[in-house]
Write a protein that holds these residues in place. Structure first.
Motif, PDB file in Angstrom:
ATOM      1  N   LEU A  59      -4.612  -1.389   6.218  1.00  0.00           N
ATOM      2  CA  LEU A  59      -4.697  -0.525   5.048  1.00  0.00           C
ATOM      3  C   LEU A  59      -4.793  -1.318   3.746  1.00  0.00           C
ATOM      4  CD1 LEU A  59      -2.150   2.234   6.111  1.00  0.00           C
ATOM      5  CD2 LEU A  59      -4.633   2.456   5.944  1.00  0.00           C
TER       6      LEU A  59
ATOM      7  N   PRO B  97      -9.139   2.288   3.209  1.00  0.00           N
ATOM      8  CA  PRO B  97      -8.378   3.519   2.949  1.00  0.00           C
ATOM      9  C   PRO B  97      -8.103   4.241   4.258  1.00  0.00           C
ATOM     10  CG  PRO B  97     -10.676   3.783   2.297  1.00  0.00           C
ATOM     11  CD  PRO B  97     -10.505   2.351   2.664  1.00  0.00           C
TER      12      PRO B  97
ATOM     13  N   VAL C  10       0.862  -1.192   0.000  1.00  0.00           N
ATOM     14  CA  VAL C  10       0.000   0.000   0.000  1.00  0.00           C
ATOM     15  C   VAL C  10       0.894   1.237   0.000  1.00  0.00           C
ATOM     16  CG1 VAL C  10      -1.775   1.288   1.234  1.00  0.00           C
ATOM     17  CG2 VAL C  10      -1.815  -1.219   1.256  1.00  0.00           C
TER      18      VAL C  10
ATOM     19  N   THR D  15      -3.852  13.240   2.726  1.00  0.00           N
ATOM     20  CA  THR D  15      -3.452  11.922   3.246  1.00  0.00           C
ATOM     21  C   THR D  15      -2.521  12.073   4.436  1.00  0.00           C
ATOM     22  OG1 THR D  15      -3.631  11.026   0.999  1.00  0.00           O
ATOM     23  CG2 THR D  15      -2.449   9.690   2.625  1.00  0.00           C
TER      24      THR D  15
END
Length: 867
Positions: free
Chosen positions: A279, A283, A246, A254
């Motif tokens: 994750l 999200p 990820v 973010t």
């Protein structure tokens, strides 16, 4: 030296004569696996280089396990522990479960490998339950054979003798007695042996140095993107997420979510690693939203790890199981706290039939030793205790599992302590110790909120009403008026709170005062009327007079001085009869306001000066500062700019050390007004923008409208008169929404400016922009201000460093603190600004001085004698 990945990037871009020399395969101390290592070698430098030393070097004596993941951050901790190991033969790393004690210990041990010695040896005690097996395990690690009929510890001491060893005893807590006994024997019998231990509590023997392993550093709320991404906790989250396939984008949105996740997980490495594993399916924003369910959510740790490291619940539960009964009782009751707490508060809440008051301190100390309660020393005053949020939630579950009677008893004790604190503060906030008491309440804000929230669940409304009402001055001064009003409204709306009692009347009065500050005049007026009826029926003349003052100010805000004046005179009559100087000062401040609205600025200034004198006599610096600010405004209305500036500056100087955000918003705006009337629209615009930012953050809606009007007058934030016309529209709409009437000075200035704009633009263009402005909100205006400042900064030519005289007073304040090395966050707190405002000031400073960095600005301030 470089590893394989950067070496590949460097090869094509090396300077002439520079080459990369292959040093072979090695496992670096911060890496998770062995990899090819190269050396960057300039031409003319001898090629001779000592053999590469890595954990795989057969010449190094050790049994340290290879690490499968990278080591992130912890440079300060590594340095501190290295120094301790160099000066002590027994260092114990303690800390909360999942804090990374083992990984830090292994990293230190790897750094201390020495071919000349007899090695570094790792003894994993995690699976042991029998203390007698500690010596057996260490003997096995060191290759020492047991002798029939002889204690293993004696055999071990004899075998080690004078050898130079470092032994890492890992996970000592569940066999703490056996570890302490063996460590003492080894230290006494083996003069060249050193021990590094990891445990959730100290071994408790002579010669032990304890190092508490902290959580990873997390970004502060409000940090910019660069600061968030540089924090250790966020770097770990990114690294472990990448290992799961990820990629977390380093963008502003973010980064803010990653920072919040790490803060909510207290920077605990194990919790962050468990979060990273989630994750794959969630999200970041969704993970953040679900963290209130952290014990169900954060599961799925490595199957190769210990069972207690596979879920967050198991991690905390392991520590809980190691406690004795009374320690569990104390920890469960301490879960009532939200944030830090002092010893007196802990003793008030943790006491019970099973825990006498005199024993709370001992159990609290034991919980600190076992890393379940954190103790933070402070620069001044006694230290404070706190629970990591993950521990607090687990302990709260355990408290609730004991039944509602037991859980409520702890939370009632908690509320009782903070009710007594708030009621004591209410009296002290009128005297000389205001700053100390405001800061004390600020430190306890989390606990005060928790006590109010608990009160909303209880059948008896009186304690909650008394608590919230006692905080009125604090709510107002420290910028929490909207929150305080909301809490009081929720408490007052409760079915059991409807009886016409004096506690209800006082809560209504407090709510009315706060609602008047935030601009809800209709509700504030209704509350005043109800409270007046109760106070009159009860014969509480002091409360009646206070309510008459609040009612009068509401009428004045609504543009009704004729209705307000009789109300004020009635209240003053009561204050004189009661011989209450403090109450008299408050009512005189209202009469001064009324006189100014009616155009009698001299009478307004006279009453304001007398009110300030009475507040000063009472030792109330909050009152003095606020009245000096009002006096300065009345002098502005009368055209006496010099006197106004003097009194406004004095008001600001009082408000800032008290962190009186209410007054700071007003004085910042009024100082801008003085600059505008004095012919300095640029300086005025900067102050108006700052007051808008502050008013928005403190929920002062009327002051937000005034700040919008000030920006319109100064022409700040736009490229022409159209922007000013829009700001006029935004200000009028905000005032109309509140039912607030402009004060005469602003009404006159606004009318003059609109005439100017109509002449410059034409009526049709003005009306179009004005109508568009009625849809603007303050956030959009602040965003536009930020963009404009940046654009201006790019367009204007650089100014020499010596032109520091071009800076505004506030920019000079910021520059001086930059020179002292303070961050934007620290400067914001010191000057009671938002970080956005500090950033804008710093951008302006760099632009005006023709500089490109904070360091250059700091150097400039030294050269120009500013610091």
């Amino acid at each position: 030296m470089v590893s394989s990945a950067p070496a590949g990037l460097l090869r094509d871009g090396l300077s002439a004569g520079v080459r990369l020399t292959d040093l072979g395969l090695g496992q670096l101390r911060d890496g998770g696996r062995a990899e090819q290592v190269s050396r960057q070698q300039p031409g003319g430098v001898p090629a001779a280089f000592p053999p590469l030393r890595s954990l795989e070097d057969p010449g190094l004596l050790h049994n340290l396990p290879a690490q499968v993941s990278s080591f992130v951050g912890r440079q300060a901790e590594l340095a501190a522990v290295w120094a301790l190991v160099g000066g002590s033969r027994l260092v114990t790393l303690t800390g909360a479960g999942g804090a990374g004690k083992t990984r830090l210990g292994l990293q230190v041990a790897a750094a201390l490998l020495d071919e000349a010695g007899d090695g570094v040896w790792f003894a994993d005690l995690a699976t042991l339950r029998d203390p007698d097996l500690v010596a057996v395990t260490v003997a096995d690690v060191l290759g020492v054979r047991q002798e029939q009929g002889r204690p293993v510890a004696d055999t071990l001491v004899a075998a080690v003798g004078g050898r130079s060893l470092l032994v890492l005893l890992d996970n000592c807590e569940q066999v703490i007695g056996g570890c302490a006994k063996l460590a003492d024997a080894l230290l006494r019998g083996c003069p060249n042996l050193a021990l590094l231990a990891t445990s959730r509590e100290p071994l408790g023997i002579d010669g032990e140095y304890v190092y508490r392993v902290p959580s990873l550093r997390v970004p502060a709320d409000g940090d910019d993107t660069d600061a968030i991404l540089a924090s250790e906790a966020v770097r770990l989250l990114q690294d472990r997420a990448a290992a799961q396939g990820v990629t977390l984008a380093p963008d502003e949105q973010t980064a803010a979510v990653m920072g919040r996740i790490c803060r909510r997980l207290d920077g605990i490495p194990l919790a962050i690693e468990l979060a990273a594993s989630r994750l794959r399916a969630l999200p970041p924003a969704e993970l953040d939203a679900r963290l209130d369910e952290r014990f169900a959510l954060l599961t799925g740790g490595s199957r190769a790890g210990l069972p207690r490291q596979r879920t967050l619940r198991a991690m905390v539960g392991w520590s809980w199981e190691l406690l004795i009964g009374a320690e569990r009782a104390v920890l469960a009751r301490l879960s009532a706290f939200a944030g830090g707490f002092g010893l007196a508060a802990a003793e008030a809440v943790a006491v019970g039939e099973d825990v006498p008051a005199g024993e709370v301190l001992g159990y609290l100390g034991a919980l600190v030793d076992k890393s379940l309660v954190q103790f933070d020393r402070t620069a001044t005053g006694p230290g404070r205790y706190r629970l990591l949020e993950t521990v607090r939630q687990y302990a709260a579950e355990r408290l609730d599992a004991q039944g509602s009677a037991v859980a409520d008893a702890a939370r009632i004790a908690h509320r009782g302590y903070y009710l007594a604190l708030a009621e004591a503060a209410a009296t002290q906030l009128r005297g000389a110790d205001q700053a100390e008491w405001l800061d004390r309440l600020d430190a306890e804000l989390g606990n005060l909120r928790a006590a109010i929230a608990f009160s909303l669940t209880q059948p008896d409304p009186e304690p909650g009403l008394r608590l919230a009402a006692s905080l009125r001055v604090f709510w107002r001064a420290r910028g929490h008026a909207a929150e305080g009003a909301g809490a009081l409204r929720a408490l007052l709306d409760g079915p059991a709170a409807q009886q016409a009692t004096l506690p209800r009347a006082r809560a209504l009065a407090a709510a009315a005062r706060l609602l008047q500050q935030t601009g809800d005049y209709a509700t504030a007026g209704d509350y005043c009327q109800e409270a007046l009826a109760i106070a009159r029926a009860a014969g509480d003349d002091y409360l009646v007079a206070e309510l008459l003052r609040i009612r009068a100010v509401i009428l004045l805000r609504q543009g009704q001085p004729g209705a307000a004046l009789p109300v004020i005179e009635s209240g003053l009559g009561l204050a004189y009869r009661l011989d209450e100087p403090y109450l008299t000062a408050r009512l005189l401040s209202a009469r001064a306001f009324a006189a100014d609205v009616e155009g009698n600025h001299a009478a307004a200034a006279c009453d304001a000066a007398e009110s300030a004198r009475l507040f000063r006599q009472a030792g109330d610096r909050l009152g003095v500062g606020q009245m000096l600010g009002n006096l300065g405004y009345y002098e502005l209305s009368a055209g006496d700019l010099d006197a106004a500036r003097r009194h406004l500056a004095e008001s600001h100087d009082i408000a800032r050390p008290l962190n009186d955000r209410y007054s700071i918003v007003h004085t910042t705006f009024n100082l801008g007004r003085a600059e505008y009337l004095g012919g300095s629209p640029d300086a005025a615009g900067a102050l108006f923008a700052e007051s808008l930012d502050l008013a928005q953050r403190t929920g002062m809606r009327a002051m937000m409208a005034y700040a919008l009007l000030g920006l319109a007058l100064a022409g700040r934030g736009g490229t022409g008169p159209g922007w000013s016309a829009r700001l006029h529209g935004a200000a009028d709409q905000a005032l109309a929404d509140l039912g607030h009437a402009l004060q005469p000075l602003e009404e006159r200035l606004a009318g003059q400016d609109r005439q100017r704009l109509r002449a410059a633009m034409g009526d049709e263009a003005f009306e179009a922009e004005y109508a568009a402005g009625r849809t603007l909100d303050p956030a959009q205006v602040l965003a536009a201000l930020g963009r404009t400042d940046t654009a201006v900064g790019q367009a204007r030519p650089a100014v020499p460093c010596e032109a520091a005289s071009a800076l505004t007073a506030r920019e000079l304040d910021v520059l001086k603190l930059v020179a002292q090395g303070l961050s934007n966050s620290d400067i914001a707190q010191r000057l009671v600004l938002s970080e956005h405002t500090v950033h804008r000031h710093l951008a302006n400073i760099l632009r005006k001085l023709g500089l490109s960095s904070r360091a250059a600005a700091a150097a400039c301030s030294v050269r120009t004698g500013l610091v």
